[in-house]
Design a protein around this motif. Structure first.
Motif, PDB file in Angstrom:
ATOM      1  N   SER A 130       0.817  -1.215   0.000  1.00 23.52           N
ATOM      2  CA  SER A 130       0.000   0.000   0.000  1.00 23.52           C
ATOM      3  C   SER A 130       0.852   1.267   0.000  1.00 23.52           C
ATOM      4  CB  SER A 130      -0.942  -0.009   1.204  1.00 23.52           C
ATOM      5  OG  SER A 130      -0.206  -0.131   2.406  1.00 23.52           O
ATOM      6  N   ASN A 131       0.191   2.406  -0.184  1.00 21.78           N
ATOM      7  CA  ASN A 131       0.856   3.710  -0.159  1.00 21.78           C
ATOM      8  C   ASN A 131       1.536   3.926   1.194  1.00 21.78           C
ATOM      9  OD1 ASN A 131      -0.395   4.036  -2.618  1.00 21.78           O
ATOM     10  ND2 ASN A 131      -1.919   5.493  -1.891  1.00 21.78           N
ATOM     11  N   PRO A 132       2.641   4.642   1.239  1.00 20.29           N
ATOM     12  CA  PRO A 132       3.268   5.367   0.124  1.00 20.29           C
ATOM     13  C   PRO A 132       4.345   4.562  -0.602  1.00 20.29           C
ATOM     14  CG  PRO A 132       4.318   6.013   2.158  1.00 20.29           C
ATOM     15  CD  PRO A 132       3.245   5.032   2.543  1.00 20.29           C
ATOM     16  N   ASN A 133       4.688   3.367  -0.134  1.00 19.19           N
ATOM     17  CA  ASN A 133       5.826   2.652  -0.719  1.00 19.19           C
ATOM     18  C   ASN A 133       5.508   2.020  -2.069  1.00 19.19           C
ATOM     19  OD1 ASN A 133       7.398   3.301   1.502  1.00 19.19           O
ATOM     20  ND2 ASN A 133       6.899   1.414   2.591  1.00 19.19           N
ATOM     21  N   ASN A 134       4.306   1.405  -2.179  1.00 20.08           N
ATOM     22  CA  ASN A 134       3.914   0.736  -3.428  1.00 20.08           C
ATOM     23  C   ASN A 134       5.009  -0.188  -3.941  1.00 20.08           C
ATOM     24  OD1 ASN A 134       2.555   3.902  -4.187  1.00 20.08           O
ATOM     25  ND2 ASN A 134       1.343   2.133  -3.603  1.00 20.08           N
TER      26      ASN A 134
END
Length: 215
Positions: A130-134
């Motif tokens: 999931s965000n923010p790493n993606n």
């Protein structure tokens, strides 16, 4: 007083965790009564005197799915819709067939973690955090290999072999749901506005039109 507040806070946390998955069993079985007008989170229970072995049975996972489609894959589900006895059990499964270069496109299961094993052929699989790493996490799988897709995360499978492939997957919900990303974003009814999609994907209106025309 402080101890009472702490107890209530812990109770609230425990309850929120408890309702974050499928309902738990409060009896031996709760076979889905699909004719009942009662609206619950799941299905109402059939009268126990009407429960039969057929409520817990499905036949057909030995049959090859029809992969003659744009994606080159076919999913045969076995959830509460096929086996009423799965109601409140918190599990289901699917068979997935892949033609050469076929794929199960990026999608999510909003209510389930998935564990997949390759029965035949080979697959290239992955999921995105999931965000923010993606972060994209991928693995090449061969016959007998197992891979887990965390609940709610976007994931995919691609047949990178020269022949057909088959996989069997278990899911931690009686009705895990499927949200196929492309279908949802570009095939919604009514359509999401061109201006919204163009800005979200950083493309022009013509590109959005082309994508929506596929669905």
């Amino acid at each position: 007083m402080a101890s009472h507040l702490l107890f209530l806070a812990l109770l609230a946390v425990a309850c929120s965790c408890a309702i974050a998955s499928d309902p738990s069993l409060l009896q031996d079985v709760c076979v889905a009564d699909k004719t009942s007008p009662v609206q619950v989170n799941g299905f109402a229970c059939k009268d126990a005197t009407d429960v039969a072995a057929e409520d817990f049975y499905f036949s057909g996972l030995d049959k090859v799915g029809n992969t003659s489609n744009k994606q080159g894959s076919a999913v045969t589900p076995v959830n509460v819709a096929q086996i009423p006895g799965l109601n409140t059990m918190g599990i289901s499964m699917v068979r997935i067939d892949y033609a050469p270069n076929g794929m199960n496109p990026p999608h999510t299961h909003p209510r389930a973690t998935e564990i997949l094993t390759v029965l035949e052929g080979s697959l290239f699989v992955g999921f995105v955090t999931s965000n923010p790493n993606n972060e994209l996490i991928t693995k090449a799988l061969n016959k007998g290999d197992v891979f887990v897709f965390p609940k709610g995360l976007v994931h995919f499978q691609f047949n990178n072999g020269t022949g057909s492939a088959v996989a069997l997957a278990g899911l931690s919900s009686q009705n895990p749901g499927v949200i196929t990303i492309a279908n949802t974003v570009f095939g919604s009814k009514p359509s999401i506005g061109h201006n919204i999609l163009a800005k979200a994907f950083k493309v022009n209106k013509e590109t959005v039109d082309l994508m929506q025309a596929q669905f």
